[in-house]
Enzyme design. Structure first.
Site, PDB file in Angstrom:
ATOM      1  NE  ARG A 107      15.136  -3.705  -2.858  1.00  0.00           N
ATOM      2  CZ  ARG A 107      14.567  -1.604  -3.599  1.00  0.00           C
ATOM      3  NH1 ARG A 107      15.260  -1.565  -1.576  1.00  0.00           N
ATOM      4  NH2 ARG A 107      14.180  -2.090  -4.263  1.00  0.00           N
TER       5      ARG A 107
ATOM      6  CG  HIS B 298      16.797  -2.149  -8.793  1.00  0.00           C
ATOM      7  ND1 HIS B 298      15.851  -3.177  -8.877  1.00  0.00           N
ATOM      8  CD2 HIS B 298      16.103  -1.345  -8.263  1.00  0.00           C
ATOM      9  CE1 HIS B 298      14.890  -2.577  -8.235  1.00  0.00           C
ATOM     10  NE2 HIS B 298      14.568  -1.138  -8.022  1.00  0.00           N
TER      11      HIS B 298
ATOM     12  CD  GLN C 293      12.684   0.776 -10.940  1.00  0.00           C
ATOM     13  OE1 GLN C 293      12.500   0.658 -10.165  1.00  0.00           O
ATOM     14  NE2 GLN C 293      11.672   1.732 -11.897  1.00  0.00           N
TER      15      GLN C 293
ATOM     16  CG  ASP D 101      19.522   5.799  -9.265  1.00  0.00           C
ATOM     17  OD1 ASP D 101      18.914   5.664  -8.156  1.00  0.00           O
ATOM     18  OD2 ASP D 101      19.985   4.338  -9.109  1.00  0.00           O
TER      19      ASP D 101
ATOM     20  CB  CYS E  10      14.293   4.171 -10.336  1.00  0.00           C
ATOM     21  SG  CYS E  10      16.303   4.480  -9.523  1.00  0.00           S
TER      22      CYS E  10
ATOM     23  NE  ARG F 175      10.049  -2.212  -9.805  1.00  0.00           N
ATOM     24  CZ  ARG F 175      10.618  -2.116  -8.354  1.00  0.00           C
ATOM     25  NH1 ARG F 175      10.640  -1.440  -8.288  1.00  0.00           N
ATOM     26  NH2 ARG F 175      10.938  -2.870  -8.140  1.00  0.00           N
TER      27      ARG F 175
HETATM   28  N1   CP Z   1      12.739   1.765  -7.234  1.00  0.00           N
HETATM   29  C1   CP Z   1      12.447   1.530  -6.243  1.00  0.00           C
HETATM   30  O1   CP Z   1      13.203  -0.091  -6.103  1.00  0.00           O
HETATM   31  O2   CP Z   1      12.278   2.026  -5.470  1.00  0.00           O
HETATM   32  P1   CP Z   1      12.259   1.337  -3.377  1.00  0.00           P
HETATM   33  O3   CP Z   1      13.642   1.243  -2.976  1.00  0.00           O
HETATM   34  O4   CP Z   1      11.499   1.737  -2.565  1.00  0.00           O
HETATM   35  O5   CP Z   1      11.602  -0.174  -3.740  1.00  0.00           O
HETATM   36  N1  NVA Z   2      20.357   2.801  -7.437  1.00  0.00           N
HETATM   37  C1  NVA Z   2      19.441   2.693  -6.152  1.00  0.00           C
HETATM   38  C2  NVA Z   2      18.319   2.114  -6.675  1.00  0.00           C
HETATM   39  C3  NVA Z   2      17.558   2.459  -5.355  1.00  0.00           C
HETATM   40  C4  NVA Z   2      15.453   1.509  -5.783  1.00  0.00           C
HETATM   41  C5  NVA Z   2      20.469   1.868  -5.088  1.00  0.00           C
HETATM   42  O1  NVA Z   2      20.958   0.888  -4.673  1.00  0.00           O
HETATM   43  O2  NVA Z   2      20.212   2.342  -3.625  1.00  0.00           O
END
Ligand code: CP
Ligand code: NVA
Length: 319
Positions: A111, A139, A142, A233, A273, A301
């Site tokens: 990440r 992502h 997701q 989101d 999400c 997930r």
């Molecule tokens: N939706 C999602 O990726 O959640 P987290 O940021 O908690 O991993």
């Molecule tokens: N768009 C958000 C998604 C988090 C799961 C971010 O990147 O923070």
């Protein structure tokens, strides 16, 4: 024996998969979900025996980290949680992190911020499987869970319409790619200057099958007309915190509330999400309504990432 393995080394994007891989991943996710009650008797319980999967997270996570860790363990693999100060390009060059990890582990779940840097990281280590657990641009894990969740509700996804109301961000981009490949029409409503990047639109358009159409709007009301599901989101993604106040103002007209949901198709589902911000991108009543499938998305997930790990790492699984 069922051949599961994808020919792709990495999963950096939904577009790392071809449409056959994507459908296969969703089928496999449904299967491992059904098998979960078997516990250690599940046919995939030892599929990652002897395999090591590292976790490198530069941003916060509840769902993604937890579900990957559980998925790896339930498939019999071992999790290597890298220390939080192990990042790309700060302590050492990202490519050196990749080339070191490649000597010890089979895969790494990352990440991070820059999608380009993630691609360079993956390109530097030909034997290391790299999974995108969220970058600034995409992502994809997701989107897998989102599609499984909708398949559970609707059966076939083809010809359905999803409206994404809010920032044209990483979640929207991966959803656009998956929707295009699965024959889902996607409407995205965002303010000027916050729309889905042109490159993501082009890639989704090139990947479109079964007549899938991607349409961009500036008004949420127009986008939700005819929608079978409404998705939103956060207005401020991780890394954009300095823009929080301006984003609150710009996105205020894009809140998903009961009024907006009433303009979608009767029975339309609500998706997010998570994490959600009640009173910002979604009202508490919509999030808590019977239309809301956000915790099904969160659950899925786990199952989708198990399927993904099987496709990337398991040679064969008894079946
Ligand atoms: N939706 C999602 O990726 O959640 P987290 O940021 O908690 O991993
Ligand atoms: N768009 C958000 C998604 C988090 C799961 C971010 O990147 O923070």
């Amino acid at each position: 024996m069922t051949q599961l393995t994808s020919t792709r080394k990495d999963f950096l994007s939904i577009l790392s998969f071809d449409p056959v891989d994507l459908e296969r991943c969703l089928d496999l996710a449904a299967q491992v979900k059904a098998d979960r009650t078997l516990g250690r008797e599940a046919p995939t319980a030892d599929a990652l025996n002897g395999r090591h999967v590292a976790m490198l997270f530069e941003k916060a996570s509840l769902r993604t980290w937890t579900t990957f860790e559980i998925a790896i363990r339930e498939l019999g693999g071992s999790v290597v949680a890298l220390q939080p100060d192990i990042t790309l390009d700060r302590r050492e060059a990202a490519v050196d992190v990749a080339r070191s990890l490649e000597r010890w582990v089979d895969a790494v779940v990352v990440r991070t911020y820059s999608h380009r840097q993630l691609e360079e990281f993956a390109g530097a280590a030909p034997r290391l499987r790299v999974i995108n657990a969220l970058s600034d641009d995409e992502h994809p894990c997701q989107a897998l869970a989102d599609c499984l969740t909708l398949r559970e509700r609707w059966g076939s996804l083809r010809g359905r319409t999803v409206a994404f109301v809010g920032d044209g961000n990483n979640v929207a981009a991966s959803l656009a790619h998956a929707a295009a490949m699965l024959g889902v029409h996607l409407h995205i409503a965002s303010p000027e200057g916050y729309q889905l990047p042109h490159a993501a639109v082009q890639r989704a358009t090139s990947a479109a099958r079964h007549g899938a159409r991607l349409r961009l709007f500036t008004d949420g009301v127009d986008a939700v007309a005819g929608a079978d599901a409404v998705y939103t989101d956060t207005w401020t993604s991780m890394g954009q915190e300095a823009q929080t106040e301006i984003r609150r103002r710009v996105f205020a007209p894009y809140q998903v509330n009961e009024g907006l949901m009433a303009l979608a198709k009767p029975g339309a589902l609500f998706m997010h999400c998570l994490p959600a911000h009640r009173g910002e991108e979604v009202t508490a009543d919509v999030l808590e309504s019977s239309a809301s499938i956000v915790f099904d998305q969160a659950e899925n997930r786990l199952h989708c990432q198990k399927a993904l790990l099987l496709m990337l790492l398991a040679h064969n699984v008894g079946g």
